[in-house]
Design an enzyme around this catalytic site. Structure first.
Site, PDB file in Angstrom:
ATOM      1  N   GLN A  66       0.840  -1.204   0.000  1.00 59.19           N
ATOM      2  CA  GLN A  66       0.000   0.000   0.000  1.00 59.19           C
ATOM      3  C   GLN A  66       0.869   1.245   0.000  1.00 59.19           C
ATOM      4  O   GLN A  66       1.765   1.401   0.826  1.00 59.19           O
ATOM      5  CB  GLN A  66      -0.931   0.045   1.210  1.00 59.19           C
ATOM      6  CG  GLN A  66      -1.895   1.236   1.121  1.00 59.19           C
ATOM      7  CD  GLN A  66      -2.805   1.370   2.313  1.00 59.19           C
ATOM      8  OE1 GLN A  66      -2.357   1.666   3.414  1.00 59.19           O
ATOM      9  NE2 GLN A  66      -4.107   1.166   2.083  1.00 59.19           N
ATOM     10  N   CYS A  96      -6.784   6.490   5.204  1.00 58.62           N
ATOM     11  CA  CYS A  96      -6.175   6.759   6.507  1.00 58.62           C
ATOM     12  C   CYS A  96      -6.480   8.187   6.957  1.00 58.62           C
ATOM     13  O   CYS A  96      -6.245   9.135   6.217  1.00 58.62           O
ATOM     14  CB  CYS A  96      -4.671   6.547   6.436  1.00 58.62           C
ATOM     15  SG  CYS A  96      -3.842   6.813   8.014  1.00 58.62           S
TER      16      CYS A  96
END
Length: 326
Positions: A66, A96
């Site tokens: 990621q 996030c």
């Protein structure tokens, strides 16, 4: 098995948790599950020269990396590096909510900029030899997910992304900590299901609040994949039967003690190369969750695993506290 088939079940990227030792440990328990790295930022790779962050074991496959970032050219360069290292997938973080991520203009804040995300993934796809995917939220702050999420999927899929993992909560960028953002905003599973109906050609996985394989199987009736996060870390034993229940592999699951034994050669190699026992065993503390003796297992590893001379004797002593049937 193709990568999309592995994505029927995946383990979420988790900062400070899903490092290479954790990923190897999870791989011992399940061959089919797709495993994600911690988020690695494109600036760290491209400007910081932190290529060591890409290190992984060949045994981890299938494994996805990621990336965090918002500059298309930089993400393209980082994607090339990931592909050169041999990752099976490159995923862009659009979920996030941490302050550190916001200050870098990436993560969940990018839900506000779907055109920029489309530019980013287009550049990544042009540079990639593997599939580029996106992990996102259903929206942020005061956005209306019913409006924002389908528009996001439409624009980003038009740029070439065909597989998304959707964390079925909003992210509140102001007022909630990253930890609170994992629990406080309500889950909206029906919205994710409606997105599958609206975008039947996309591979959609759901994330958020899923704690066991029974829940995963229920979601798989309507969706293409399920991503499990903290539950797989705190109670990794739930992965032991994943290959049979999720992927249809008729093979008896390992026992937890067999997992400990299977980890010994890896730990021995790690110690021989100058590593410390606790760097690996900190990820194994939850292995015997719910089993008699689990507390003693955790206590011995926690108290003795950090000793400079801690070796396999500590691991074996801890395992001896748990009934062999576990």
């Amino acid at each position: 098995m193709q990568i999309n088939q592995h994505a029927r079940l995946s383990i979420a990227p988790m900062m400070d948790w899903t490092d290479r030792h954790c990923r190897y440990f999870h791989r011992v328990m399940t061959r089919g599950t797709l495993i994600y790295t911690e988020m690695v930022t494109a600036p760290a790779l491209v400007r910081g020269g932190a290529r060591h962050l890409l290190a992984f074991s060949e045994a981890e496959h299938p494994v996805a990396l990621q990336l965090g970032g918002s500059d298309p050219a930089e993400l393209a360069q980082a994607t090339r590096m990931c592909c050169d290292e041999g990752y099976d997938e490159v995923n862009l973080n659009v979920g996030c909510p941490s302050d550190r991520v916001q200050s870098g203009t990436f993560g969940a804040v990018l839900m506000k900029s779907p055109d920029l995300v489309a530019d980013c993934v287009a550049a990544m796809i042009d540079s990639a030899s593997v599939e580029v995917t996106v992990k996102c939220r259903i929206g942020v702050d005061d956005q209306d997910p019913e409006v924002v999420l389908p528009e996001f999927l439409r624009k980003v899929s038009a740029a070439g992304v065909k597989r998304f993992t959707i964390h079925a909560r909003k992210a509140w960028l102001q007022g909630l900590s990253p930890k609170e953002n994992r629990d406080v905003p309500p889950l909206d599973y029906p919205l994710v299901n409606r997105m599958k109906a609206a975008f039947p050609d996309l591979h959609l996985s759901i994330n958020g609040g899923i704690t066991d394989l029974s829940q995963a199987q229920a979601h798989l009736k309507d969706l293409d994949g399920v991503m499990i996060g903290r539950a797989a870390y705190h109670d990794p034993g739930l992965l032991l039967d994943a290959d049979r229940r999720i992927f249809g592999v008729e093979r008896a699951p390992m026992s937890r003690h067999e997992v400990v034994q299977a980890m010994e050669p890896y730990i021995s190699d790690h110690l021989a190369s100058g590593g410390k026992l606790a760097q690996v065993t900190r990820h194994m503390l939850g292995l015997f969750t719910g089993q008699p003796g689990a507390r003693q297992w955790r206590r011995i590893l926690s108290e003795q695993g950090h000793r400079p001379d801690a070796g396999l004797d500590v691991l074996r002593d801890a395992a001896a506290q748990v009934a062999v049937a576990a």
